[in-house]
Scaffold this active site. Structure first.
Site, PDB file in Angstrom:
ATOM      1  N   SER A 126       0.832  -1.195   0.000  1.00  0.00           N
ATOM      2  CA  SER A 126       0.000   0.000   0.000  1.00  0.00           C
ATOM      3  C   SER A 126       0.870   1.251   0.000  1.00  0.00           C
ATOM      4  O   SER A 126       1.979   1.249   0.566  1.00  0.00           O
ATOM      5  CB  SER A 126      -0.848  -0.026   1.275  1.00  0.00           C
ATOM      6  OG  SER A 126      -1.419   1.219   1.508  1.00  0.00           O
ATOM      7  N   TYR A 151      -1.753  -0.740  10.730  1.00  0.00           N
ATOM      8  CA  TYR A 151      -2.020  -1.362   9.424  1.00  0.00           C
ATOM      9  C   TYR A 151      -0.859  -1.083   8.469  1.00  0.00           C
ATOM     10  O   TYR A 151      -0.300  -1.993   7.847  1.00  0.00           O
ATOM     11  CB  TYR A 151      -3.336  -0.829   8.836  1.00  0.00           C
ATOM     12  CG  TYR A 151      -3.486  -1.144   7.366  1.00  0.00           C
ATOM     13  CD1 TYR A 151      -3.726  -2.441   6.929  1.00  0.00           C
ATOM     14  CD2 TYR A 151      -3.349  -0.141   6.389  1.00  0.00           C
ATOM     15  CE1 TYR A 151      -3.828  -2.741   5.572  1.00  0.00           C
ATOM     16  CE2 TYR A 151      -3.448  -0.431   5.048  1.00  0.00           C
ATOM     17  CZ  TYR A 151      -3.689  -1.727   4.642  1.00  0.00           C
ATOM     18  OH  TYR A 151      -3.776  -2.017   3.300  1.00  0.00           O
ATOM     19  N   LYS A 155       2.112  -3.646   6.743  1.00  0.00           N
ATOM     20  CA  LYS A 155       2.438  -3.782   5.311  1.00  0.00           C
ATOM     21  C   LYS A 155       3.943  -3.593   5.099  1.00  0.00           C
ATOM     22  O   LYS A 155       4.570  -4.324   4.345  1.00  0.00           O
ATOM     23  CB  LYS A 155       1.663  -2.753   4.488  1.00  0.00           C
ATOM     24  CG  LYS A 155       0.186  -3.044   4.376  1.00  0.00           C
ATOM     25  CD  LYS A 155      -0.051  -4.223   3.448  1.00  0.00           C
ATOM     26  CE  LYS A 155      -1.458  -4.762   3.543  1.00  0.00           C
ATOM     27  NZ  LYS A 155      -1.666  -6.017   2.838  1.00  0.00           N
TER      28      LYS A 155
HETATM   29  P1  NAD Z   1     -10.865  -7.201   1.340  1.00  0.00           P
HETATM   30  O1  NAD Z   1     -11.073  -7.197   2.802  1.00  0.00           O
HETATM   31  O2  NAD Z   1     -12.059  -7.022   0.467  1.00  0.00           O
HETATM   32  O3  NAD Z   1     -10.123  -8.546   0.888  1.00  0.00           O
HETATM   33  C1  NAD Z   1      -9.242  -9.250   1.723  1.00  0.00           C
HETATM   34  C2  NAD Z   1      -9.694 -10.700   1.732  1.00  0.00           C
HETATM   35  O4  NAD Z   1      -8.812 -11.460   2.533  1.00  0.00           O
HETATM   36  C3  NAD Z   1     -11.097 -10.886   2.295  1.00  0.00           C
HETATM   37  O5  NAD Z   1     -11.844 -11.664   1.396  1.00  0.00           O
HETATM   38  C4  NAD Z   1     -10.872 -11.628   3.612  1.00  0.00           C
HETATM   39  O6  NAD Z   1     -11.941 -12.494   3.921  1.00  0.00           O
HETATM   40  C5  NAD Z   1      -9.576 -12.375   3.315  1.00  0.00           C
HETATM   41  N1  NAD Z   1      -8.759 -12.681   4.495  1.00  0.00           N
HETATM   42  C6  NAD Z   1      -8.353 -11.840   5.497  1.00  0.00           C
HETATM   43  N2  NAD Z   1      -7.586 -12.493   6.359  1.00  0.00           N
HETATM   44  C7  NAD Z   1      -7.470 -13.780   5.916  1.00  0.00           C
HETATM   45  C8  NAD Z   1      -6.796 -14.909   6.392  1.00  0.00           C
HETATM   46  N3  NAD Z   1      -6.087 -14.884   7.519  1.00  0.00           N
HETATM   47  N4  NAD Z   1      -6.879 -16.066   5.674  1.00  0.00           N
HETATM   48  C9  NAD Z   1      -7.603 -16.113   4.549  1.00  0.00           C
HETATM   49  N5  NAD Z   1      -8.278 -15.056   4.049  1.00  0.00           N
HETATM   50  C10 NAD Z   1      -8.216 -13.900   4.732  1.00  0.00           C
HETATM   51  O7  NAD Z   1      -9.752  -6.110   1.007  1.00  0.00           O
HETATM   52  P2  NAD Z   1      -9.247  -5.550  -0.392  1.00  0.00           P
HETATM   53  O8  NAD Z   1      -9.614  -4.122  -0.462  1.00  0.00           O
HETATM   54  O9  NAD Z   1      -9.641  -6.466  -1.485  1.00  0.00           O
HETATM   55  O10 NAD Z   1      -7.682  -5.598  -0.147  1.00  0.00           O
HETATM   56  C11 NAD Z   1      -6.885  -6.672  -0.605  1.00  0.00           C
HETATM   57  C12 NAD Z   1      -5.449  -6.439  -0.161  1.00  0.00           C
HETATM   58  O11 NAD Z   1      -4.994  -5.194  -0.667  1.00  0.00           O
HETATM   59  C13 NAD Z   1      -5.262  -6.350   1.355  1.00  0.00           C
HETATM   60  O12 NAD Z   1      -4.056  -6.987   1.695  1.00  0.00           O
HETATM   61  C14 NAD Z   1      -5.193  -4.868   1.607  1.00  0.00           C
HETATM   62  O13 NAD Z   1      -4.454  -4.573   2.771  1.00  0.00           O
HETATM   63  C15 NAD Z   1      -4.476  -4.385   0.359  1.00  0.00           C
HETATM   64  N6  NAD Z   1      -4.741  -2.971   0.062  1.00  0.00           N
HETATM   65  C16 NAD Z   1      -6.032  -2.531  -0.045  1.00  0.00           C
HETATM   66  C17 NAD Z   1      -6.283  -1.177  -0.278  1.00  0.00           C
HETATM   67  C18 NAD Z   1      -7.697  -0.656  -0.358  1.00  0.00           C
HETATM   68  O14 NAD Z   1      -7.888   0.541  -0.188  1.00  0.00           O
HETATM   69  N7  NAD Z   1      -8.699  -1.504  -0.618  1.00  0.00           N
HETATM   70  C19 NAD Z   1      -5.218  -0.281  -0.429  1.00  0.00           C
HETATM   71  C20 NAD Z   1      -3.914  -0.762  -0.351  1.00  0.00           C
HETATM   72  C21 NAD Z   1      -3.684  -2.122  -0.092  1.00  0.00           C
HETATM   73  N1  UFG Z   2     -12.635  10.984   3.497  1.00  0.00           N
HETATM   74  C1  UFG Z   2     -13.628  11.836   3.906  1.00  0.00           C
HETATM   75  N2  UFG Z   2     -14.763  11.292   4.436  1.00  0.00           N
HETATM   76  C2  UFG Z   2     -14.949   9.950   4.581  1.00  0.00           C
HETATM   77  C3  UFG Z   2     -13.915   9.091   4.158  1.00  0.00           C
HETATM   78  C4  UFG Z   2     -12.762   9.644   3.632  1.00  0.00           C
HETATM   79  O1  UFG Z   2     -13.503  13.056   3.799  1.00  0.00           O
HETATM   80  O2  UFG Z   2     -16.003   9.525   5.096  1.00  0.00           O
HETATM   81  C5  UFG Z   2     -11.411  11.561   2.889  1.00  0.00           C
HETATM   82  C6  UFG Z   2     -10.142  11.256   3.659  1.00  0.00           C
HETATM   83  O3  UFG Z   2      -9.913  12.225   4.666  1.00  0.00           O
HETATM   84  C7  UFG Z   2      -9.086  11.273   2.536  1.00  0.00           C
HETATM   85  C8  UFG Z   2      -9.865  10.746   1.323  1.00  0.00           C
HETATM   86  O4  UFG Z   2     -11.239  10.952   1.609  1.00  0.00           O
HETATM   87  O5  UFG Z   2      -8.692  12.594   2.269  1.00  0.00           O
HETATM   88  C9  UFG Z   2      -9.637   9.256   1.061  1.00  0.00           C
HETATM   89  O6  UFG Z   2      -9.900   8.533   2.255  1.00  0.00           O
HETATM   90  P1  UFG Z   2     -10.047   6.941   2.264  1.00  0.00           P
HETATM   91  O7  UFG Z   2     -10.418   6.553   3.654  1.00  0.00           O
HETATM   92  O8  UFG Z   2     -10.940   6.490   1.171  1.00  0.00           O
HETATM   93  O9  UFG Z   2      -8.585   6.457   1.875  1.00  0.00           O
HETATM   94  P2  UFG Z   2      -7.187   6.718   2.580  1.00  0.00           P
HETATM   95  O10 UFG Z   2      -6.352   7.506   1.616  1.00  0.00           O
HETATM   96  O11 UFG Z   2      -7.346   7.255   3.935  1.00  0.00           O
HETATM   97  O12 UFG Z   2      -6.629   5.240   2.721  1.00  0.00           O
HETATM   98  C10 UFG Z   2      -6.706   4.291   1.660  1.00  0.00           C
HETATM   99  C11 UFG Z   2      -6.904   2.904   2.247  1.00  0.00           C
HETATM  100  C12 UFG Z   2      -5.694   2.470   2.985  1.00  0.00           C
HETATM  101  C13 UFG Z   2      -4.471   2.616   2.134  1.00  0.00           C
HETATM  102  C14 UFG Z   2      -4.356   4.018   1.599  1.00  0.00           C
HETATM  103  C15 UFG Z   2      -3.196   4.178   0.664  1.00  0.00           C
HETATM  104  O13 UFG Z   2      -8.016   2.881   3.106  1.00  0.00           O
HETATM  105  O14 UFG Z   2      -5.815   1.119   3.304  1.00  0.00           O
HETATM  106  O15 UFG Z   2      -5.549   4.350   0.897  1.00  0.00           O
HETATM  107  O16 UFG Z   2      -3.224   3.172  -0.285  1.00  0.00           O
HETATM  108  F1  UFG Z   2      -3.381   2.350   2.878  1.00  0.00           F
END
Ligand code: NAD
Ligand code: UFG
Length: 340
Positions: A126, A151, A155
């Site tokens: 991330s 978190y 990572k």
């Molecule tokens: P998500 O929660 O939709 O998907 C994660 C999946 O992993 C889920 O289906 C959950 O059931 C499964 N899981 C969690 N722990 C597990 C375990 N111990 N064993 C087996 N399965 C397990 O999240 P996502 O948004 O699809 O994110 C996927 C990956 O990308 C994550 O590692 C997350 O940290 C990373 N990531 C997400 C974002 C974002 O904003 N969505 C940003 C940066 C990185």
């Molecule tokens: N925001 C609001 N109101 C809300 C939610 C978010 O104003 O209800 C704003 C936040 O302050 C930020 C922007 O919208 O300025 C984006 O916020 P998100 O919560 O959607 O995303 P973040 O950038 O905080 O974090 C996301 C993921 C993290 C990841 C990060 C960088 O949630 O897991 O992007 O990849 F680490």
């Protein structure tokens, strides 16, 4: 015979889009997911879209016996590792759960891969590993090491574990993909993001305001040093993100070692930009109120995605209008998410 890929967390938001992309590209897919934050319905939908289904195994990445059986039963060539917990606020309250699941879980997975002789891994990292950025845009060489929450630290720890692993044994080939802000959904409207409870992230929150499930959006902070005072992020369409995983798989098939790539569009949009673009795509009005900053948030963050373009041949194809139209299609077709 087609390569068989193990996708941990493949029932989740990004994982399900990657599973679809893999199946459409002709791969065989095995999904391992404990469904702690997802529904197996996502994989039923994936099969509906492409006419092929992955093998689904409900289970946990910590389960050594299950993993050994899985690798023995399937000739896996590479692993896409999405499984993990991702709620920033929850990670502050429950750090041990995050380190256990994200760090220990990843170690367990790598141990099982090593036992099975599988050495190709793509890890979901991330942009949060960059912490509060000193320079913009963020390149892969920008300093890491100061994430603002457990978190993010989990990572970064996994990134470092994987770097050590690759240095210890030349058979490993590891792609670390640093996602910026994934949004959007598959254009069919069949799969998308289905957060449990009240969404933490901006786009799912806006979507639920649009369908009347939530009353108004709270905009966290109107006094950032950005063009309109609200937070700026690099939003990346989840289908583009999924494609990036296919490119990373190709890259690690040809080169060993550890390498990180940013997956972002390279462009920052403010919260107010996002509200306006969503209103345009959906025809809905999004009531909002600017309140105090959310603790731990940074003012602005966007990627320099040049390395991914140069080395992976990957570049975001979908713009803001697509992200919004696809989010709205998913949200309006599935007001209850996968629960229908
Ligand atoms: P998500 O929660 O939709 O998907 C994660 C999946 O992993 C889920 O289906 C959950 O059931 C499964 N899981 C969690 N722990 C597990 C375990 N111990 N064993 C087996 N399965 C397990 O999240 P996502 O948004 O699809 O994110 C996927 C990956 O990308 C994550 O590692 C997350 O940290 C990373 N990531 C997400 C974002 C974002 O904003 N969505 C940003 C940066 C990185
Ligand atoms: N925001 C609001 N109101 C809300 C939610 C978010 O104003 O209800 C704003 C936040 O302050 C930020 C922007 O919208 O300025 C984006 O916020 P998100 O919560 O959607 O995303 P973040 O950038 O905080 O974090 C996301 C993921 C993290 C990841 C990060 C960088 O949630 O897991 O992007 O990849 F680490």
């Amino acid at each position: 015979m087609a390569d068989k890929i193990l996708v941990t967390g493949g029932a989740g938001y990004i994982g399900s889009h990657a599973v679809l992309a893999l199946l459409e590209a002709g791969f065989e897919v095995v999904v391992l997911d404990n469904l702690c934050n997802s529904s197996a319905e996502s994989l039923v939908r994936v099969a509906g879209i492409c006419g092929r289904a992955p093998v689904f195994i409900e289970g946990d990445i910590h389960d050594a016996r299950l993993l050994d059986g899985l690798f023995a039963a399937h000739e896996i060539t590479a692993v896409l590792h999405f499984a993990g917990l991702k709620a920033v606020g929850e990670s502050v309250r429950k750090p041990l759960e995050y380190y256990e699941n994200n760090v220990v879980g990843s170690v367990r997975l790598c141990q099982a891969m090593s036992r099975a002789g599988v050495f190709r891994l793509v890890f979901s990292s991330s942009a949060t590993v960059y912490g509060e950025p000193a320079e913009m845009p963020l390149s892969e060489d920008s300093p890491t090491g100061s994430p603002t929450n457990p978190y993010g630290r989990s990572k970064l720890m996994v990134e470092e574990v994987l770097r050590d692993l690759a240095a210890s044994d030349p058979r490993w080939s590891i792609a670390v993909l640093r996602y910026f802000n994934p949004v959007g959904a598959h254009h069919s409207g069949q799969i998308g993001e289905d957060p449990r409870g009240i969404p933490n992230n901006l786009l799912p929150y806006i979507g639920q305001v649009a369908i009347g499930k939530l009353k108004e959006l709270a905009v966290f902070g109107g006094d950032y040093p950005t063009q309109d005072g609200t937070g700026v992020r690099d939003y990346i369409h989840v289908v583009d993100l999924a494609d990036g995983h296919l490119k990373a798989l190709q890259a690690i098939a040809c080169q060993a070692g550890w390498r990180a790539w940013n997956l972002g569009a390279g462009q920052g949009y403010s919260v107010l930009d996002m509200i306006q673009a969503f209103e345009q795509a959906s025809g809905c009005v999004i009531p909002y109120r600017i309140i105090a900053r959310r603790p731990g948030d940074i003012p602005a963050c966007w990627a320099d995605p040049a390395r991914a373009e140069r080395e992976l041949g990957w570049k975001a194809q979908r713009g803001l209008a697509d992200m919004m139209a696809d989010t709205w299609r998913w949200q309006s077709m599935n007001p209850q998410g996968y629960a229908r």
